[in-house]
Design a protein around this motif. Structure first.
Motif, mmCIF file in Angstrom:
data_model
loop_
_atom_site.group_PDB
_atom_site.id
_atom_site.type_symbol
_atom_site.label_atom_id
_atom_site.label_comp_id
_atom_site.label_asym_id
_atom_site.label_seq_id
_atom_site.Cartn_x
_atom_site.Cartn_y
_atom_site.Cartn_z
ATOM 1 N N GLN A 290 0.836 -1.211 0.000
ATOM 2 C CA GLN A 290 0.000 0.000 0.000
ATOM 3 C C GLN A 290 0.867 1.256 0.000
ATOM 4 O O GLN A 290 0.472 2.295 -0.528
ATOM 5 C CB GLN A 290 -0.946 0.015 1.200
ATOM 6 N N PHE A 291 2.056 1.161 0.565
ATOM 7 C CA PHE A 291 2.921 2.354 0.665
ATOM 8 C C PHE A 291 3.486 2.706 -0.716
ATOM 9 O O PHE A 291 3.511 3.866 -1.115
ATOM 10 C CB PHE A 291 4.025 2.115 1.697
ATOM 11 N N GLU A 292 3.926 1.680 -1.436
ATOM 12 C CA GLU A 292 4.385 1.923 -2.802
ATOM 13 C C GLU A 292 3.213 2.415 -3.661
ATOM 14 O O GLU A 292 3.371 3.342 -4.469
ATOM 15 C CB GLU A 292 4.963 0.635 -3.406
ATOM 16 N N GLN A 293 2.047 1.818 -3.459
ATOM 17 C CA GLN A 293 0.878 2.206 -4.261
ATOM 18 C C GLN A 293 0.508 3.667 -4.015
ATOM 19 O O GLN A 293 0.131 4.388 -4.931
ATOM 20 C CB GLN A 293 -0.303 1.297 -3.879
ATOM 21 N N HIS A 294 0.626 4.093 -2.759
ATOM 22 C CA HIS A 294 0.334 5.490 -2.432
ATOM 23 C C HIS A 294 1.281 6.407 -3.217
ATOM 24 O O HIS A 294 0.852 7.373 -3.851
ATOM 25 C CB HIS A 294 0.463 5.727 -0.925
ATOM 26 N N VAL A 295 2.560 6.088 -3.179
ATOM 27 C CA VAL A 295 3.550 6.903 -3.892
ATOM 28 C C VAL A 295 3.243 6.904 -5.382
ATOM 29 O O VAL A 295 3.241 7.943 -6.044
ATOM 30 C CB VAL A 295 4.984 6.382 -3.632
ATOM 31 N N ARG A 296 2.952 5.715 -5.925
ATOM 32 C CA ARG A 296 2.637 5.636 -7.364
ATOM 33 C C ARG A 296 1.417 6.487 -7.689
ATOM 34 O O ARG A 296 1.417 7.220 -8.679
ATOM 35 C CB ARG A 296 2.322 4.182 -7.750
ATOM 36 N N SER A 297 0.361 6.370 -6.857
ATOM 37 C CA SER A 297 -0.894 7.042 -7.220
ATOM 38 C C SER A 297 -0.747 8.560 -7.167
ATOM 39 O O SER A 297 -1.291 9.250 -8.024
ATOM 40 C CB SER A 297 -2.050 6.565 -6.344
ATOM 41 N N VAL A 298 -0.023 9.100 -6.183
ATOM 42 C CA VAL A 298 0.047 10.569 -6.082
ATOM 43 C C VAL A 298 1.082 11.177 -7.034
ATOM 44 O O VAL A 298 1.042 12.379 -7.298
ATOM 45 C CB VAL A 298 0.297 11.065 -4.630
ATOM 46 N N THR A 299 1.996 10.349 -7.539
ATOM 47 C CA THR A 299 3.005 10.902 -8.448
ATOM 48 C C THR A 299 2.678 10.616 -9.921
ATOM 49 O O THR A 299 3.498 10.881 -10.806
ATOM 50 C CB THR A 299 4.418 10.351 -8.144
ATOM 51 N N GLY A 300 1.489 10.049 -10.176
ATOM 52 C CA GLY A 300 1.054 9.852 -11.562
ATOM 53 C C GLY A 300 1.686 8.651 -12.256
ATOM 54 O O GLY A 300 1.621 8.522 -13.475
ATOM 55 N N MET A 301 2.272 7.740 -11.466
ATOM 56 C CA MET A 301 2.846 6.532 -12.070
ATOM 57 C C MET A 301 1.731 5.537 -12.374
ATOM 58 O O MET A 301 0.655 5.620 -11.772
ATOM 59 C CB MET A 301 3.774 5.847 -11.050
ATOM 60 N N PRO A 302 1.993 4.557 -13.253
ATOM 61 C CA PRO A 302 1.024 3.463 -13.403
ATOM 62 C C PRO A 302 0.875 2.745 -12.056
ATOM 63 O O PRO A 302 1.835 2.673 -11.279
ATOM 64 C CB PRO A 302 1.692 2.536 -14.425
#
Ligand code: ADP
Length: 387
Positions: A290-302
């Motif tokens: 979930q922590f990686e997903q949070h970073v991905r989601s707020v930085t516009g990554m897939p």
């Protein structure tokens, strides 16, 4: 868009530097994303992993405005932040995820609950009030009888600010403050789903987890994945989480706590617009935590795969009752030789009764084995104060 990896010109700001921030920063370190973190405590758990650490108030307008200067994206690890500042920052062109509009609704349990009503999300029957007189009036008008649940609009967390009213004389003791009353749900299980959404509108959900509560502390003691629910409940719960994040139009992570009723319905209880205790086990048990997903989601990554690798059970490690002061962990030695057992200590220097100080995740091909081992682990580690 700026390159975000290994680029000191791209800066991710995080309001809050507790354990959620600390675990998120393990991921920004892995990807080499530059972070600036603010927390009121000088010894905040996330301070060491941040590229820049600022000690300051998260609820003070000027402090938040100043903190955000030069950032590319601003996110949070705690909801209790100055939303006026976030709104002004968003207006000035900064990407603020989750968006302040969603935060404002969620920060207040009464507006949060009303939002579900307005958006057709299934939730227990309720009414909101501004003070005790309105509460009493509402109870009378709606012919409410105990049991029902009283919740403070603001200021409650981990079960504080929630009163289950079982008898009429408990009504007299309810405080005079804004809040809501909702129907008591005689639930079968408490479930949670973490859902992530990025700026492009991509959405992913994690498998449903099931929560077991401490019998007296009104706090989650174990989180189990997969939940032992039928496929149709799993689907309902995951769909409800998607419906919720889309209703908010939220970019980031939403942890959706739900009740599964005895007749197979799924109701929303409450949400948190951030990483959440119910998702800690994703660090070891899912392809993307979930922590990686949070970073991905707020930085516009897939967004990353949420697929479960192995069943897992997480146990919270909380401060032992009767102990306050500098922390000491006892009894963990034999856990270190158990396969599939992962100890996380948050780095809080002082303990107090029931304070979340760490957690243990146990992964195993058989969920019941993981549950048994998690209980053994929890029983052997003691979080006490140093004499
Ligand atoms: P908090 O923000 O403190 O976590 P919650 O709204 O999640 O507050 O309530 C804490 C706990 O109280 C829930 O996890 C659940 O066990 C119980 N609870 C809350 N609302 C209800 C309800 N309507 N019916 C039955 N139990 C409830």
């Amino acid at each position: 868009m700026k390159e975000i990896f290994s680029n000191p010109d791209f800066k991710l700001g995080v309001l809050g530097g507790g354990q959620l921030g600390k675990m998120m920063l393990a991921e920004t370190r892995r990807y080499d994303i530059y972070t600036r973190v603010m927390d009121p405590a000088a010894d905040a758990p996330a301070r060491l992993a941040a590229n820049e650490f600022v000690q300051g108030s998260l609820t003070d307008y000027d402090t938040v405005m100043k903190f955000a200067q030069g950032l590319d994206v601003l996110t949070i690890e705690i909801e209790n932040v100055n939303v006026d500042a976030l709104e002004d920052l968003e207006k000035s062109g900064l990407k603020v995820f989750p968006q302040p509009s969603a935060l404002r609704i969620i920060q207040n349990k009464a507006t949060q609950k009303s939002f579900y009503g307005e958006n057709g999300l299934p939730t227990s029957k309720f009414f909101t009030f501004n003070n005790k007189a309105e509460l009493l009036e509402g109870l009378k008008e709606g012919n409410w009888e105990p049991p029902f649940v009283w919740k403070a609009a603001t200021g409650g967390y981990d079960g504080f600010g929630v009163n289950i009213v079982r008898t009429a004389d408990q009504i007299d003791e309810l405080p005079d403050q804004p809040g809501l009353v909702e129907a008591f749900v005689p639930f079968e299980k408490e479930l949670a789903v973490i859902v992530a959404r990025n700026e492009h509108g991509d959405v992913v959900t994690y498998p449903v987890v099931e929560m077991e509560f401490h019998p007296t502390a009104n706090q989650v003691e174990y989180v189990l994945c997969p939940a032992t629910v039928d496929a149709d409940i799993e689907e309902k719960a995951r769909n409800l989480a998607v419906q919720a994040i889309e209703a908010y139009g939220l970019v980031g992570l939403l942890a959706v706590e739900m009740f599964q009723t005895k007749d197979g319905e799924v109701y929303i209880n409450e949400v948190a617009p951030r990483t959440h205790n119910s998702g800690h086990l994703t660090i070891e048990s899912n392809f993307t935590s979930q922590f990686e997903q949070h970073v991905r989601s707020v930085t516009g990554m897939p967004l990353g795969s949420t697929q479960l690798r192995l069943p897992a059970v997480m146990a919270n490690l909380v401060g032992e009752d009767g102990h306050s002061g500098n922390v000491q962990y006892d009894g963990y030695q034999n856990l270190l030789s158990m396969p599939g057992v992962y100890i996380h200590l948050y780095g809080k220097s002082t303990t107090r009764p029931f304070r979340k100080m760490g957690h243990v995740t146990v992964t195993h091909t058989d969920r019941s084995e993981a549950r048994a081992a998690a209980e053994r682990a929890k029983d052997s580690i003691r979080v006490i104060s140093r004499s």
